[in-house]
Design an enzyme around this catalytic site. Structure first.
Site, PDB file in Angstrom:
ATOM      1  N   SER A  77      15.554  -3.455  29.141  1.00 55.90           N
ATOM      2  CA  SER A  77      14.772  -4.584  28.658  1.00 55.90           C
ATOM      3  C   SER A  77      13.517  -4.707  29.512  1.00 55.90           C
ATOM      4  CB  SER A  77      15.588  -5.874  28.724  1.00 55.90           C
ATOM      5  OG  SER A  77      14.946  -6.936  28.038  1.00 55.90           O
ATOM      6  N   LEU A  80      14.750  -9.987  32.601  1.00 57.07           N
ATOM      7  CA  LEU A  80      15.841 -10.939  32.426  1.00 57.07           C
ATOM      8  C   LEU A  80      15.337 -12.300  32.887  1.00 57.07           C
ATOM      9  CD1 LEU A  80      18.983 -11.591  32.072  1.00 57.07           C
ATOM     10  CD2 LEU A  80      19.127 -11.182  34.545  1.00 57.07           C
ATOM     11  N   THR A  82      15.629 -16.520  33.869  1.00 52.88           N
ATOM     12  CA  THR A  82      16.295 -17.167  35.009  1.00 52.88           C
ATOM     13  C   THR A  82      16.949 -18.496  34.634  1.00 52.88           C
ATOM     14  OG1 THR A  82      14.192 -18.224  35.638  1.00 52.88           O
ATOM     15  CG2 THR A  82      14.711 -16.114  36.672  1.00 52.88           C
ATOM     16  N   GLY A  83      17.182 -18.718  33.335  1.00 50.67           N
ATOM     17  CA  GLY A  83      17.736 -19.989  32.899  1.00 50.67           C
ATOM     18  C   GLY A  83      19.249 -19.999  32.843  1.00 50.67           C
ATOM     19  N   HIS A 165       9.254  -1.177  28.069  1.00 49.49           N
ATOM     20  CA  HIS A 165       9.300  -2.108  26.943  1.00 49.49           C
ATOM     21  C   HIS A 165      10.470  -1.848  25.999  1.00 49.49           C
ATOM     22  CE1 HIS A 165       7.288  -4.388  23.510  1.00 49.49           C
ATOM     23  NE2 HIS A 165       7.186  -5.223  24.532  1.00 49.49           N
ATOM     24  N   LYS A 167      14.116  -2.006  24.352  1.00 49.14           N
ATOM     25  CA  LYS A 167      15.138  -3.061  24.302  1.00 49.14           C
ATOM     26  C   LYS A 167      16.396  -2.486  23.668  1.00 49.14           C
ATOM     27  CE  LYS A 167      11.287  -5.372  25.147  1.00 49.14           C
ATOM     28  NZ  LYS A 167      10.643  -6.208  24.165  1.00 49.14           N
ATOM     29  N   ASP A 172      30.090  -0.045  25.578  1.00 48.16           N
ATOM     30  CA  ASP A 172      30.987   1.064  25.243  1.00 48.16           C
ATOM     31  C   ASP A 172      30.285   2.012  24.274  1.00 48.16           C
ATOM     32  OD1 ASP A 172      32.894  -0.008  26.961  1.00 48.16           O
ATOM     33  OD2 ASP A 172      33.839  -1.184  25.381  1.00 48.16           O
TER      34      ASP A 172
END
Length: 490
Positions: A77, A80, A82-83, A165, A167, A172
């Site tokens: 990604s 990430l 931070t919420g 960039h 995503k 598994d």
């Protein structure tokens, strides 16, 4: 009957030879075999592809799979967040690693974006490493950010030169491919696209391997938030000989990608399938674009696609950030015969709306770029064939990207493109991108694809001359100046 079985009956063999996945292609899908010239290919059943509709559903699946994965979790990604929602996601991974010590967790983010601010992606992820040594965190650093640039450019501005960039979220043998990052907005009210591909070990292995290769020439982080080069790599992406780093990284990716292409060439033509696999009706081509390393498979395939579209076909094209390259613009306007409906974010639906100066001018910049293309359509006399639309939904932002292709006379898409590219300068020349080309004859999946694009376009309005006179479409003079000199950074 399949051609291999016809040969069996003609020759009188005791047992029929096993069918190959290419035997299951019909006339329409077979015409897309040229995609195997640009990347590996994987055959699946349409029922293995789930079109996720909302950010909340996307987050729910991420959370559930992070709790229940047994073998591996691999994320690629941009960053990430931070919420609270992000903390729950990390907690789910930590609990799962504690319960399953053999679970391997690997995360690849962008170095610049992941390091922004004091509390950032890196501080969030350091606890994963502290929980288990089987977790590894990697931070891709563009080779374009080095020397004087690295010393002078402040945070946020250093992200202009190039980013990780892609995503991809692997659990598994299943994965999600999307354009969405791992942060609160993308879990709540920022609309994107998301496909869950279930139980496709070969495709999951391909993307896991690709992420591992990029991680090789990225920085690796430890539990104290310190970074160092990968143990199998000696060239610093931010210092030293930039050309040597680019050549070595390029070779690393191409060696891997070419080996995957060789193994999967021809949509599994060399791969025998058993009787249970005769339900195969969908073909997946994962292509990559890494302009910094002169790797252009996705750009080449997309260019060919735009030029080859016949009269009577319909293309729905979406991008969160509209800035088509001159190559794409020329092919769409002057070479393609298809009807195009291009969907982009209304200025109010741009994620940068309301940001502090100068980022607050980004929505106006994309409005200006859209206006220039709109005027080009009028000048070329192609405005009747190529329409532009703006997504606007109260309290939502728009980040969806991709393409849906409808063959002449058909009312559901045969092909869709989904992934991280926005069809713009950044996607082609600066960032690391991947896009999945999906070709299907499955009627249920094709209906799901049609419904997906219909949901997005149902929140749009056509772009017309008068709209550019509205207050929220006015472009300040300073944005005109910025776009004139820095268009290639958008």
């Amino acid at each position: 009957m399949l051609k291999n079985f016809e040969k069996y009956f003609a020759t009188g063999l005791r047992q029929p030879p096993k069918a190959r996945s290419t035997d299951l292609l019909d006339g329409r899908t077979r015409s897309w075999l040229w995609l195997s010239e640009y990347g590996p290919s994987y055959a699946v059943r349409g029922s293995q592809v789930v079109v996720i509709e909302t950010p909340a559903e996307f987050y729910k699946i991420l959370l559930e799979r992070s709790r229940t994965a047994t073998k591996r979790v691999t994320f690629a990604s941009l960053y990430l967040g931070t919420g609270i929602l992000e903390e729950k996601l990390i907690s789910a991974l930590k609990d799962n690693m504690t319960k399953r010590p053999g679970l391997e967790v690997k995360v690849l983010l962008d170095y610049a974006r992941g390091s922004r601010g004091k509390h950032n992606s890196r501080t969030m992820l350091s606890t994963l490493i502290q929980t288990s040594h089987s977790s590894k965190i990697f931070l891709y650093h563009t080779p374009s950010l080095r020397g004087v640039r690295k010393k002078l450019l402040p945070q946020k501005w250093d992200e202009l030169l190039g980013l990780q960039h892609m995503k991809i979220y692997i659990f598994d043998d299943s994965l999600i491919i999307t354009g969405a990052n791992l942060s609160n907005d993308y879990f709540t009210n920022r609309q994107d696209r998301y496909f869950l591909i279930e139980n496709s070990s070969d495709l999951a292995d391909f993307y896991d391997g690709l992420i591992s290769k990029v991680s090789t020439f990225s920085f690796q982080m430890d539990g104290q938030n310190r970074v160092e080069l990968h143990s199998n790599w000696t060239l610093d992406p931010s210092n030293g000989d930039g050309k040597e780093f680019i050549q070595a990284a390029r070779k690393t990716i191409l060696d891997y990608y070419d080996s995957c292409r060789s193994m999967r060439k021809g949509t599994g033509e060399e791969e025998e399938i058993d009787e249970a696999s005769l339900e195969i009706n969908t073909w997946l081509f994962p292509l990559i674009q890494m302009g910094s390393f002169r790797i252009n498979y996705d750009d080449s395939a997309t260019s060919r696609l735009f030029s080859a579209m016949a009269s009577g076909s319909i293309v729905k094209l979406a991008t969160g950030y509209f800035n088509l390259t001159p190559n794409y613009s020329r092919r769409i306007i002057a070479e393609s015969l298809a009807t195009f409906d291009i969907l982009m974010a209304h200025p109010q639906a741009n994620g940068f709306m309301g940001a502090r100066f100068p980022a607050g001018g980004i929505p106006a910049a994309y409005t200006l770029l859209a206006k220039k293309f709109f005027e080009e359509l009028k000048a070329s006399g192609q405005g009747h064939r190529i329409k532009m639309f703006e997504y606007l939904k109260s309290s939502w932002t728009f980040h969806a990207k991709g393409l849906w292709f409808y063959p002449p006379g058909e009312n559901t898409p045969l092909v869709t493109l989904i992934g991280s590219p926005n069809f713009g300068y950044r996607s082609v020349y600066r960032d690391l991108e991947t896009q999945l080309y999906l070709v299907t004859k499955d009627p249920n999946l094709r209906l799901s694809l049609h419904n997906e694009q219909h949901r997005l376009y149902s929140h749009s309005q056509p772009l017309e001359d008068k709209i550019f006179l509205a207050n929220d479409h006015l472009v300040p003079l300073w944005v005109h100046i910025v776009i004139r000199f820095f268009k290639n950074y958008f």
